[in-house]
Design a protein around this motif. Structure first.
Motif, mmCIF file in Angstrom:
data_model
loop_
_atom_site.group_PDB
_atom_site.id
_atom_site.type_symbol
_atom_site.label_atom_id
_atom_site.label_comp_id
_atom_site.label_asym_id
_atom_site.label_seq_id
_atom_site.Cartn_x
_atom_site.Cartn_y
_atom_site.Cartn_z
ATOM 1 N N VAL A 185 -13.933 -0.249 11.122
ATOM 2 C CA VAL A 185 -12.726 0.241 11.765
ATOM 3 C C VAL A 185 -11.809 0.897 10.728
ATOM 4 O O VAL A 185 -11.570 0.340 9.650
ATOM 5 N N VAL A 186 -11.295 2.087 11.061
ATOM 6 C CA VAL A 186 -10.359 2.780 10.168
ATOM 7 C C VAL A 186 -8.975 2.175 10.362
ATOM 8 O O VAL A 186 -8.460 2.120 11.485
ATOM 9 N N ARG A 187 -8.361 1.715 9.250
ATOM 10 C CA ARG A 187 -7.117 0.955 9.308
ATOM 11 C C ARG A 187 -5.940 1.796 8.789
ATOM 12 O O ARG A 187 -6.014 2.362 7.694
ATOM 13 N N ILE A 188 -4.846 1.823 9.583
ATOM 14 C CA ILE A 188 -3.664 2.614 9.236
ATOM 15 C C ILE A 188 -2.419 1.748 9.417
ATOM 16 O O ILE A 188 -2.283 1.046 10.425
ATOM 17 N N ILE A 189 -1.513 1.792 8.445
ATOM 18 C CA ILE A 189 -0.241 1.069 8.502
ATOM 19 C C ILE A 189 0.874 2.058 8.862
ATOM 20 O O ILE A 189 0.904 3.185 8.345
ATOM 21 N N GLN A 230 -5.889 -4.682 -0.674
ATOM 22 C CA GLN A 230 -6.341 -5.802 0.148
ATOM 23 C C GLN A 230 -6.906 -5.355 1.494
ATOM 24 O O GLN A 230 -7.961 -5.827 1.907
ATOM 25 N N ALA A 231 -6.181 -4.459 2.153
ATOM 26 C CA ALA A 231 -6.585 -4.074 3.508
ATOM 27 C C ALA A 231 -7.453 -2.830 3.529
ATOM 28 O O ALA A 231 -8.051 -2.517 4.561
ATOM 29 N N GLY A 232 -7.547 -2.106 2.425
ATOM 30 C CA GLY A 232 -8.353 -0.888 2.395
ATOM 31 C C GLY A 232 -7.909 0.124 3.425
ATOM 32 O O GLY A 232 -8.728 0.719 4.125
ATOM 33 N N ILE A 233 -6.567 0.330 3.504
ATOM 34 C CA ILE A 233 -6.047 1.211 4.552
ATOM 35 C C ILE A 233 -6.398 2.662 4.276
ATOM 36 O O ILE A 233 -6.565 3.093 3.127
ATOM 37 N N PHE A 234 -6.515 3.431 5.346
ATOM 38 C CA PHE A 234 -6.810 4.865 5.259
ATOM 39 C C PHE A 234 -5.533 5.649 4.980
ATOM 40 O O PHE A 234 -5.548 6.638 4.240
ATOM 41 N N GLN A 235 -4.419 5.247 5.563
ATOM 42 C CA GLN A 235 -3.166 5.985 5.415
ATOM 43 C C GLN A 235 -1.985 5.024 5.604
ATOM 44 O O GLN A 235 -2.043 4.072 6.389
ATOM 45 N N TYR A 236 -0.902 5.276 4.873
ATOM 46 C CA TYR A 236 0.345 4.524 5.011
ATOM 47 C C TYR A 236 1.379 5.502 5.562
ATOM 48 O O TYR A 236 1.821 6.417 4.864
ATOM 49 N N SER A 282 2.137 15.518 12.725
ATOM 50 C CA SER A 282 1.545 14.947 11.518
ATOM 51 C C SER A 282 0.779 13.664 11.832
ATOM 52 O O SER A 282 -0.318 13.431 11.315
ATOM 53 N N LEU A 283 1.354 12.832 12.698
ATOM 54 C CA LEU A 283 0.681 11.591 13.090
ATOM 55 C C LEU A 283 -0.635 11.879 13.811
ATOM 56 O O LEU A 283 -1.667 11.254 13.543
ATOM 57 N N LEU A 284 -0.596 12.846 14.727
ATOM 58 C CA LEU A 284 -1.796 13.199 15.481
ATOM 59 C C LEU A 284 -2.895 13.715 14.550
ATOM 60 O O LEU A 284 -4.073 13.365 14.691
ATOM 61 N N LEU A 285 -2.523 14.544 13.581
ATOM 62 C CA LEU A 285 -3.504 15.070 12.628
ATOM 63 C C LEU A 285 -4.123 13.945 11.806
ATOM 64 O O LEU A 285 -5.348 13.914 11.585
ATOM 65 N N THR A 286 -3.295 12.995 11.369
ATOM 66 C CA THR A 286 -3.811 11.860 10.588
ATOM 67 C C THR A 286 -4.809 11.036 11.398
ATOM 68 O O THR A 286 -5.869 10.643 10.897
ATOM 69 N N LEU A 287 -4.499 10.797 12.659
ATOM 70 C CA LEU A 287 -5.392 10.000 13.504
ATOM 71 C C LEU A 287 -6.688 10.742 13.820
ATOM 72 O O LEU A 287 -7.757 10.127 13.907
ATOM 73 N N ASN A 313 -8.121 12.895 11.817
ATOM 74 C CA ASN A 313 -8.898 12.779 10.584
ATOM 75 C C ASN A 313 -9.535 11.399 10.468
ATOM 76 O O ASN A 313 -10.669 11.260 9.992
ATOM 77 N N ALA A 314 -8.812 10.381 10.894
ATOM 78 C CA ALA A 314 -9.356 9.019 10.863
ATOM 79 C C ALA A 314 -10.558 8.897 11.800
ATOM 80 O O ALA A 314 -11.568 8.260 11.460
ATOM 81 N N ALA A 315 -10.455 9.505 12.980
ATOM 82 C CA ALA A 315 -11.579 9.477 13.928
ATOM 83 C C ALA A 315 -12.790 10.193 13.361
ATOM 84 O O ALA A 315 -13.939 9.752 13.516
ATOM 85 N N HIS A 316 -12.541 11.326 12.689
ATOM 86 C CA HIS A 316 -13.638 12.066 12.065
ATOM 87 C C HIS A 316 -14.286 11.246 10.958
ATOM 88 O O HIS A 316 -15.521 11.245 10.808
ATOM 89 N N LEU A 317 -13.457 10.547 10.178
ATOM 90 C CA LEU A 317 -13.991 9.684 9.122
ATOM 91 C C LEU A 317 -14.875 8.585 9.710
ATOM 92 O O LEU A 317 -15.942 8.274 9.168
ATOM 93 N N PHE A 318 -14.456 8.006 10.827
ATOM 94 C CA PHE A 318 -15.256 6.968 11.467
ATOM 95 C C PHE A 318 -16.610 7.536 11.910
ATOM 96 O O PHE A 318 -17.653 6.891 11.713
ATOM 97 N N ASP A 319 -16.603 8.728 12.514
ATOM 98 C CA ASP A 319 -17.857 9.351 12.956
ATOM 99 C C ASP A 319 -18.786 9.596 11.780
ATOM 100 O O ASP A 319 -20.001 9.339 11.863
ATOM 101 N N LEU A 320 -18.241 10.113 10.679
ATOM 102 C CA LEU A 320 -19.073 10.374 9.502
ATOM 103 C C LEU A 320 -19.666 9.081 8.954
ATOM 104 O O LEU A 320 -20.835 9.046 8.544
#
Length: 498
Positions: free
Chosen positions: A77-81, A97-103, A112-117, A119-126
């Motif tokens: 799971v891609v984790r974002i704070i 500790q949490a290995g977050i993708f983005q803060y 900007s939030l939509l673009l970050t999410l 990118n996170a979805a694309h990272l999960f697919d890859l």
């Protein structure tokens, strides 16, 4: 079938924030919301969640603590704070500790939030694709090995002496191929001599794929194209920090080709200093990467090539004699294309047959007149020049695929007729005989070129040359060119009426 949206879980104890985020993101994500950690865990157990967007400040535990636990249980799971506080320690803990993708800090911008999410979805697919490929490779090792063996076999067949080196029945290349066939199985160095573009690399590959090393690497390096420092790095490798710009270790071609063949093209261009280094490697059978003090054994076969005569270079003191004897256990000379007149048409037909499809042509055929012009030309650039000319002809021929002589480059049309010495172009100094003989030879070539370029339309050729029809006809009769052309039947009839 509609594409399934990625599942996004938003964890935030503020109801308004949950509603605002869900409203903005619901068009692009399958949004799930949780006002506390307990509810979030329930959703994670029942849904396939790809992304978790978690607020940092919550009453039961911090976002970093929750995502750190999530990292152990659901590592994919891609984790974002998301937080309204920019505490440096929180950011560092989130990463470590949490290995977050983005803060993400509040107030956030919707775009900007939509673009970050996304990118996170694309990272999960890859990440998922990488896991699936890794699993498939583990399950299909035998299949991969079999496929690799088949490809190696096809590559070996491609460089067979009978079909790989295209030539005519009485070609001078027959003797060359016989010599290559004889020496290929023996693990000795071979020197290929010949002009640029005569096919020395093709001969080197044929030697490799018909040797006992055929299933090991074949690597090539043009020694005349790079300075000594880069050439040493390319061939022997370097260690990080060995020189400015060496930011990582580099494996040299000798190490990559261990067990196989190294092809050193333009060996006659290397400096005297580098000749010493290369000789040491060939004598000891070991290399030393730049920046390393530890030598490494390598087992390679050397095939070298040059457009010079290395024996003359040795006599002139420009090439080391001891290195020459190391690389020239067997010397094979490849003849230039001007000495292979009967091969030109065979090579041209074979190249066009293979290249037509790549140029969007169903087929491509040279007219007899075009083939005669190609065979008459001396080809100073050898096979490479012939291939370049054929590529141009394929483009100019259009959809018809018919390649007439009028499409040829002027230098080829100006080549000497068959009864004269072949030449690259009209050069008065090359002509022999009396003044009248030289003028006649020059006039014949000019007439032939003008007629071919105008597709044997005598009216157009006469106008171009500033002659009358009668004047052109007389000159054609005198040079025996009146009937030397190739036209369809209807065009011939029309010309006869003229």
């Amino acid at each position: 079938m509609a594409e399934r949206l990625p599942v996004l879980l938003i964890v935030d104890d503020e109801v308004r924030s949950l509603e605002s985020l869900a409203r903005i993101l619901q068009d692009d994500f399958d949004v799930k919301t949780a006002a506390n950690v307990t509810r979030a865990r329930e959703i994670l157990q029942s849904e396939w969640v790809q992304i978790v967007l978690c607020d940092q400040r919550m009453p039961d535990m911090t976002g970093v603590e929750f995502l750190a636990q999530l990292r152990e249980q659901y590592p994919d799971v891609v984790r974002i704070i998301i937080s309204g506080y920019t505490d440096t320690e929180d950011v560092i803990r989130g990463i470590n500790q949490a290995g977050i993708f983005q803060y993400i800090t509040k107030p956030w911008q919707p775009d900007s939030l939509l673009l970050t999410l996304k990118n996170a979805a694309h990272l999960f697919d890859l990440s998922r694709q990488n896991e699936l490929l890794a699993t498939e490779l583990k399950l299909s090792t035998s299949h991969v090995e079999a496929t690799l063996a088949q490809r190696r076999q096809k590559l070996k067949e491609r460089y067979q002496f009978e079909d790989g080196i295209i030539r005519g029945e009485a070609s001078p290349m027959n003797l060359v191929c016989d010599r290559l066939r004889q020496v290929a199985p023996f693990d000795i160095s071979v020197l290929l001599e010949g002009e640029s573009g005569t096919g020395k690399e093709l001969a080197a590959r044929a030697l490799h794929y018909n040797s006992l090393r055929w299933n090991k690497p074949f690597v090539a390096e043009n020694c005349g194209a790079v300075p000594d420092e880069l050439l040493e790095s390319e061939l022997f490798g370097h260690r990080r920090g060995a020189f400015t710009g060496a930011v990582a270790d580099h494996v040299g071609l000798f190490e990559r080709a261990d067990g196989g063949t190294v092809f050193l093209d333009e060996i006659g261009e290397v400096s005297a200093a580098f000749q010493v280094k290369l000789l040491r490697v060939l004598q000891n059978g070991e290399i030393r990467a730049l920046g390393s003090s530890k030598p490494q054994k390598v087992d390679v076969r050397i095939i070298a090539a040059t457009n010079k005569t290395l024996e003359e270079e040795v006599r002139a003191g420009r090439f080391r004699e001891d290195l020459y004897y190391r690389i020239a256990a067997m010397t094979i000379h490849l003849p230039p294309l001007r000495e292979r007149k009967d091969d030109v048409t065979v090579i041209a037909r074979a190249y066009l047959a293979g290249a037509a499809q790549g140029f969007g042509r169903a087929s491509a055929v040279l007219t007899p007149e075009a083939e005669a012009c190609l065979a008459r030309y001396s080809w100073p650039g050898n096979i490479r020049e012939l291939q370049n000319e054929l590529q141009k002809l394929l483009i100019l021929s259009g959809e018809s695929g018919r390649i007439g002589a009028e499409l040829l480059s002027p230098r080829i049309l100006r080549a000497a007729p068959a009864h004269e010495p072949a030449g690259e172009s009209i050069d008065v100094m090359d002509l022999e005989g009396s003044l009248r003989d030289r003028v006649d030879a020059l006039e014949e070539r000019i007439l032939r070129e003008a007629l071919i370029r105008n597709r044997w339309n005598k009216s157009k050729a006469a106008k171009e040359l500033g002659l009358s029809r009668v004047g052109l006809r007389l000159k054609l009769q005198r040079h025996n060119l009146e009937n030397v052309h190739e036209l369809p039947v209807k065009r011939r009839s029309a010309a006869a009426k003229d």
